[in-house]
Every structure is written in C-alpha cells, then in structure tokens.
Design an enzyme around this catalytic site. Sequence first.
Site, PDB file in Angstrom:
ATOM      1  N   GLN A 255     -15.089  12.829  -8.744  1.00 39.67           N
ATOM      2  CA  GLN A 255     -14.440  11.535  -8.991  1.00 39.67           C
ATOM      3  C   GLN A 255     -14.033  11.394 -10.446  1.00 39.67           C
ATOM      4  O   GLN A 255     -12.982  10.854 -10.763  1.00 39.67           O
ATOM      5  CB  GLN A 255     -15.365  10.384  -8.583  1.00 39.67           C
ATOM      6  CG  GLN A 255     -15.555  10.297  -7.100  1.00 39.67           C
ATOM      7  CD  GLN A 255     -14.229  10.308  -6.351  1.00 39.67           C
ATOM      8  OE1 GLN A 255     -13.461   9.363  -6.393  1.00 39.67           O
ATOM      9  NE2 GLN A 255     -13.935  11.409  -5.666  1.00 39.67           N
ATOM     10  N   HIS A 258     -10.575  12.559 -11.496  1.00 38.22           N
ATOM     11  CA  HIS A 258      -9.373  11.827 -11.088  1.00 38.22           C
ATOM     12  C   HIS A 258      -8.615  11.290 -12.300  1.00 38.22           C
ATOM     13  O   HIS A 258      -7.399  11.292 -12.331  1.00 38.22           O
ATOM     14  CB  HIS A 258      -9.759  10.639 -10.203  1.00 38.22           C
ATOM     15  CG  HIS A 258      -9.593  10.931  -8.741  1.00 38.22           C
ATOM     16  ND1 HIS A 258      -8.386  11.266  -8.196  1.00 38.22           N
ATOM     17  CD2 HIS A 258     -10.470  10.924  -7.725  1.00 38.22           C
ATOM     18  CE1 HIS A 258      -8.537  11.465  -6.894  1.00 38.22           C
ATOM     19  NE2 HIS A 258      -9.791  11.269  -6.586  1.00 38.22           N
ATOM     20  N   GLU A 322     -16.523   2.118  -4.491  1.00 35.03           N
ATOM     21  CA  GLU A 322     -15.500   2.617  -3.572  1.00 35.03           C
ATOM     22  C   GLU A 322     -16.142   3.660  -2.637  1.00 35.03           C
ATOM     23  O   GLU A 322     -15.999   3.594  -1.429  1.00 35.03           O
ATOM     24  CB  GLU A 322     -14.381   3.265  -4.400  1.00 35.03           C
ATOM     25  CG  GLU A 322     -13.292   3.857  -3.550  1.00 35.03           C
ATOM     26  CD  GLU A 322     -12.369   4.789  -4.330  1.00 35.03           C
ATOM     27  OE1 GLU A 322     -12.685   5.119  -5.490  1.00 35.03           O
ATOM     28  OE2 GLU A 322     -11.349   5.193  -3.764  1.00 35.03           O
ATOM     29  N   HIS A 323     -16.850   4.623  -3.240  1.00 41.45           N
ATOM     30  CA  HIS A 323     -17.565   5.639  -2.454  1.00 41.45           C
ATOM     31  C   HIS A 323     -19.043   5.523  -2.752  1.00 41.45           C
ATOM     32  O   HIS A 323     -19.430   5.441  -3.921  1.00 41.45           O
ATOM     33  CB  HIS A 323     -17.144   7.056  -2.860  1.00 41.45           C
ATOM     34  CG  HIS A 323     -15.679   7.304  -2.759  1.00 41.45           C
ATOM     35  ND1 HIS A 323     -14.856   7.366  -3.861  1.00 41.45           N
ATOM     36  CD2 HIS A 323     -14.890   7.516  -1.680  1.00 41.45           C
ATOM     37  CE1 HIS A 323     -13.613   7.607  -3.458  1.00 41.45           C
ATOM     38  NE2 HIS A 323     -13.603   7.702  -2.146  1.00 41.45           N
ATOM     39  N   ASP A 356     -12.130  12.505   1.318  1.00 44.38           N
ATOM     40  CA  ASP A 356     -10.886  12.486   0.541  1.00 44.38           C
ATOM     41  C   ASP A 356      -9.783  13.234   1.267  1.00 44.38           C
ATOM     42  O   ASP A 356      -8.611  12.918   1.125  1.00 44.38           O
ATOM     43  CB  ASP A 356     -11.105  13.183  -0.815  1.00 44.38           C
ATOM     44  CG  ASP A 356     -11.558  12.208  -1.876  1.00 44.38           C
ATOM     45  OD1 ASP A 356     -11.500  10.994  -1.626  1.00 44.38           O
ATOM     46  OD2 ASP A 356     -11.992  12.663  -2.941  1.00 44.38           O
ATOM     47  N   HIS A 415       2.188 -35.274  18.188  1.00 50.88           N
ATOM     48  CA  HIS A 415       1.319 -34.238  18.773  1.00 50.88           C
ATOM     49  C   HIS A 415       0.741 -34.752  20.093  1.00 50.88           C
ATOM     50  O   HIS A 415       0.692 -34.049  21.088  1.00 50.88           O
ATOM     51  CB  HIS A 415       0.141 -33.909  17.833  1.00 50.88           C
ATOM     52  CG  HIS A 415       0.485 -32.989  16.697  1.00 50.88           C
ATOM     53  ND1 HIS A 415       1.334 -33.339  15.699  1.00 50.88           N
ATOM     54  CD2 HIS A 415       0.082 -31.723  16.424  1.00 50.88           C
ATOM     55  CE1 HIS A 415       1.443 -32.335  14.840  1.00 50.88           C
ATOM     56  NE2 HIS A 415       0.691 -31.338  15.267  1.00 50.88           N
TER      57      HIS A 415
HETATM   58  P1  NAD Z   1      -0.094   7.292 -10.821  1.00 48.86           P
HETATM   59  O1  NAD Z   1       0.988   7.830  -9.959  1.00 48.86           O
HETATM   60  O2  NAD Z   1      -0.934   6.197 -10.301  1.00 48.86           O
HETATM   61  O3  NAD Z   1       0.535   6.784 -12.199  1.00 48.86           O
HETATM   62  C1  NAD Z   1       1.499   7.494 -12.912  1.00 48.86           C
HETATM   63  C2  NAD Z   1       2.510   6.504 -13.415  1.00 48.86           C
HETATM   64  O4  NAD Z   1       1.887   5.561 -14.301  1.00 48.86           O
HETATM   65  C3  NAD Z   1       3.618   7.115 -14.225  1.00 48.86           C
HETATM   66  O5  NAD Z   1       4.645   7.537 -13.361  1.00 48.86           O
HETATM   67  C4  NAD Z   1       4.057   5.948 -15.085  1.00 48.86           C
HETATM   68  O6  NAD Z   1       5.114   5.304 -14.481  1.00 48.86           O
HETATM   69  C5  NAD Z   1       2.869   5.025 -15.131  1.00 48.86           C
HETATM   70  N1  NAD Z   1       2.391   4.925 -16.512  1.00 48.86           N
HETATM   71  C6  NAD Z   1       1.682   5.835 -17.192  1.00 48.86           C
HETATM   72  N2  NAD Z   1       1.466   5.414 -18.454  1.00 48.86           N
HETATM   73  C7  NAD Z   1       2.070   4.210 -18.564  1.00 48.86           C
HETATM   74  C8  NAD Z   1       2.220   3.255 -19.621  1.00 48.86           C
HETATM   75  N3  NAD Z   1       1.687   3.471 -20.835  1.00 48.86           N
HETATM   76  N4  NAD Z   1       2.896   2.119 -19.396  1.00 48.86           N
HETATM   77  C9  NAD Z   1       3.427   1.885 -18.162  1.00 48.86           C
HETATM   78  N5  NAD Z   1       3.332   2.757 -17.136  1.00 48.86           N
HETATM   79  C10 NAD Z   1       2.672   3.895 -17.344  1.00 48.86           C
HETATM   80  O7  NAD Z   1      -0.969   8.576 -11.201  1.00 48.86           O
HETATM   81  P2  NAD Z   1      -2.275   8.752 -12.067  1.00 48.86           P
HETATM   82  O8  NAD Z   1      -2.095   8.181 -13.430  1.00 48.86           O
HETATM   83  O9  NAD Z   1      -2.606  10.182 -11.913  1.00 48.86           O
HETATM   84  O10 NAD Z   1      -3.368   7.875 -11.333  1.00 48.86           O
HETATM   85  C11 NAD Z   1      -3.773   8.068 -10.007  1.00 48.86           C
HETATM   86  C12 NAD Z   1      -4.930   7.118  -9.803  1.00 48.86           C
HETATM   87  O11 NAD Z   1      -5.173   6.918  -8.426  1.00 48.86           O
HETATM   88  C13 NAD Z   1      -6.223   7.604 -10.436  1.00 48.86           C
HETATM   89  O12 NAD Z   1      -6.722   6.559 -11.251  1.00 48.86           O
HETATM   90  C14 NAD Z   1      -7.128   7.836  -9.222  1.00 48.86           C
HETATM   91  O13 NAD Z   1      -8.453   7.596  -9.541  1.00 48.86           O
HETATM   92  C15 NAD Z   1      -6.574   6.823  -8.258  1.00 48.86           C
HETATM   93  N6  NAD Z   1      -6.876   7.049  -6.841  1.00 48.86           N
HETATM   94  C16 NAD Z   1      -7.485   6.037  -6.167  1.00 48.86           C
HETATM   95  C17 NAD Z   1      -7.761   6.137  -4.814  1.00 48.86           C
HETATM   96  C18 NAD Z   1      -8.371   4.945  -4.077  1.00 48.86           C
HETATM   97  O14 NAD Z   1      -8.390   4.945  -2.841  1.00 48.86           O
HETATM   98  N7  NAD Z   1      -8.842   3.939  -4.751  1.00 48.86           N
HETATM   99  C19 NAD Z   1      -7.400   7.305  -4.106  1.00 48.86           C
HETATM  100  C20 NAD Z   1      -6.762   8.331  -4.812  1.00 48.86           C
HETATM  101  C21 NAD Z   1      -6.491   8.189  -6.189  1.00 48.86           C
END
Ligand code: NAD
Length: 427
Positions: A255, A258, A322-323, A356, A415
């Site tokens: 986790q 991520h 969450e988990h 996952d 009514h």
């Molecule tokens: P993401 O696709 O969520 O975000 C990427 C996007 O964030 C970029 O395309 C950009 O547009 C935006 N961004 C980045 N920096 C920015 C800034 N400074 N200002 C504005 N926008 C900005 O991908 P990620 O960042 O890899 O995050 C994925 C998330 O999803 C992780 O936090 C992971 O823990 C989470 N997740 C949660 C679950 C759940 O069920 N809760 C499941 C899978 C993944």
Amino acid sequence: MRLNTYPQKETWSELVKRPVLKREKLTETITEIFDEVSKNGDRALIEFNKKFDNAEVETIKVSQKEVVEAESLVGDALKSAIQQARENIARFHASQVPQTEKIETVKGVVCWRENRAIGKVGIYIPGGTAPLFSTVLMLAVPAQLAGCKEIVLCTPPDKEGKINPAILYAAKLCGVTEIFRTGGAQAIAAMTLGTESIPAVYKIFGPGNQYVVAAKEFAQNYKVAIDMPAGPSEVLIIADGEAVPAFCAADLLSQAEHGSDSQVVFLTTDEKVLEETVRETEKQLAVLPRNEMAAEALRNSHFILMKTLEEALEFSNQYAPEHLILAMENAEQYISGIENAGSVFLGNYSCESAGDYASGTNHTLPTNGFAKNYSGVSLDSFVKKITFQNLSEEGLKNLGKTIEVMAEAEGLSAHRSAVSIRLKATE
Ligand code: NAD
C-alpha cells in the site's frame, strides 16, 4: 515510521488522522481547473496534459485503431491474467443482482422495487504513477453487468501522449464505449461538464490522488453523482503472535508503494512481532523499485503496540481503514467486532493484493475514514432503484381512510381528495 507503545485512548484521534493536502489550496486549484475546462473544453485538456503530465497530444479521444493495436502489445501471460481476474470479478459481482420481490403490504396494495442501470457513467483510471489497468476491471465489469449503455473512460497519458496498452486491452474486454487521454481534476471536470469530445455523464467512479478526490466532491455541485471519496490507499493490519512479520511487511509496503500520500498502520499485541515487522519492512523497502515513494508514505505511518486484540479492533473501528488485514490465528472470531472497514482480509494467506487484482471483490474502496459511512463499489453503485406500486380498488378501500386522515392532519386537502374522489367513484 512512527513507533508507539500502548497509546492512551485520548491520543487516538490524532493517530487516526491521514496526511492530507491543505484544503483551501486544493479547492482553489480545483475551482480554477473546472473554470478552465468549462471555458476552453478540449483545448484546456490538451494544455493540462502538457502542464501536469508533460504530454503533447493532438487529440483527447483515443482512436479505435489505437485500441486494436494495443491488443498486440500486451503479452499472452498478462492477457490470460486479465481474463481470469475479469471472470472472478464478474462472478462475484453477478451474485449481487437482487431478486425482485413483490410485497403485498395490505390486501390489494402491492409494492416492489426494480433496478435500472445508470445510462451514462464515467470511470476514472489513475495513471499518474502507475497505470492501474486493474481499476478498469473493477469499474467496467460491474458497469457492464448492470447494463450501463455508455461507459466513458478517462486516464492520464504517458509522456509520449499514449495510454498503457493493458488499460486499452482491459477496456475493450469489458465493453468501455469511449476512451480519453486526460487525467486528474481536469478529467473529472470534463466528465462533469462535457467538452467537444467528452460527453457529460450522470455518475463518476474511480479512485485517484487527492486532486481527483477533491474534483469528484466538487463535481457534485453540478448534479453529478459520485461513487465515494476513494483517495490515497491505506491498510491497517492487526497482528497477533502467530502473524508472519515478512508477510505483514510485504502487505504494508504494497500500500505504501501506491503513493507518498498513502498511509499504513500496523497494530500488534506482540512485541517480538512488532520488532521483526519493522525490521522486515526496512529490509524489503531497500529493494523495492518504488522505494522513494514508499519511504515517504512510511514516514506518515504508525507501528503501534496495543494491550489487547480487542483494543486493536476498537482502534481500527475508529480509523475505519480502506483495507483491514487480520493477521491472526483465529481471525474469523473477530469478524462480528468489525464495524468500519472497506474490505477485510482474514488470516496469514489473505494478502491484500488478492483483492486488488483477482479474487473477485472490488478494489475501489472508501479511504480517509469514509468507511464509516460509505461502501466500496459494487453492482449497486451502477444502478438506481425505482419503486413501483399497484393498488386495486380493494387496496384503495383498505388503505384510503389512513391516507385521508394523515393528509387532513397535514393540511394537504388535495392529497386527501385524490383518495376521496376515487372512493366516491366506487360507491
Ligand atoms: P492519478 O491518475 O490519480 O493522478 C494523476 C493526475 O494528478 C495527473 O494527471 C495530474 O492531472 C494530477 N496532478 C498531479 N499533480 C498535480 C498538481 N500539482 N496540481 C493539479 N493536478 C495535479 O494518479 P496517481 O497520482 O498515481 O494517484 C493514484 C492514487 O489512487 C494513489 O493515491 C492510490 O493510492 C489511489 N488508489 C486508490 C484506490 C482506492 O480504492 N481507494 C485504488 C487504487 C488506487
């Protein structure tokens, strides 16, 4: 890593806090992004791709040709893994289709409920730091089973402006109707407001970083529904003396890797298990390819020695993870004590990554304490439930008086007369 021994209950409210971005700054960013997408549509999305994802793209929509080509770029082993995961997810979610039951509440008064798919849904697939094609399965499989007609997918492009072929392959396999290369808050704004190429949808699904979660919350101002706040991933493990420290460390890191804003919590009643899990976590972290991100997440994470397993469970219910992993010998015994958690993994062999990817349960789950009031994504998330009723003449006669008395008492005479006029007609 923050180590703690027998923390007083008064300190728990601090310990259950997640590392979140400053709210005001986040709201300002999201408002600006929504304004920009509303004014400039696809042009704004192309600019945001440059700004946030370093990607130059000409078109936001992914062509059919790219989708077809992607198939040949995915290896056979990955294809069969995706297919098996899809089958398990489909089997588990198909079991959630409810049977319609007609209930006669009073003789001649029959009520029931039917599901109707949400016509247009938008699914967000995170792609910032890892291309989560598994999320395509978790969202598109139940959407397809529910019968959603339009399934629109948005995901950020890589630096070449491309979408990972496994995302495209999974999307095709699960009946996604249109795919767009845009990510973050701007993708959520586009699916909310609509642009020249992206249709506005009725409900937006999917996890993401804090920008994505905040944008989904903001989208609700525009009459769009969302699945839930599914933000940075987290896991809480409760371990007894039978837990295997190396397994626990691997789950914690799964986790933590991520993202730097993820959080992991380890609770145990066994001092030796605590020491060994800390050691194992450091050892495994050192060889992890994403170790910088995981190390940062670990800085916000807790390793806590608790007095009893019951107390650990009480802490977990307050944290609402969450988990939740119960790395215990008699994990099943503790199920009834779990009040707040997105998804639970029992015993030493139920690793969180099974959920996952491929066991069948959904991995889009509530984070940041929202497991207190939200469920994870399921088939239900993709349908509305419509109630029906059919009153016969006898039914209205049986219920009429009750309705008339209540309507009269509320001062709503129209009514009341909707009943009286019918009863009179039957005399
Ligand atoms: P993401 O696709 O969520 O975000 C990427 C996007 O964030 C970029 O395309 C950009 O547009 C935006 N961004 C980045 N920096 C920015 C800034 N400074 N200002 C504005 N926008 C900005 O991908 P990620 O960042 O890899 O995050 C994925 C998330 O999803 C992780 O936090 C992971 O823990 C989470 N997740 C949660 C679950 C759940 O069920 N809760 C499941 C899978 C993944």
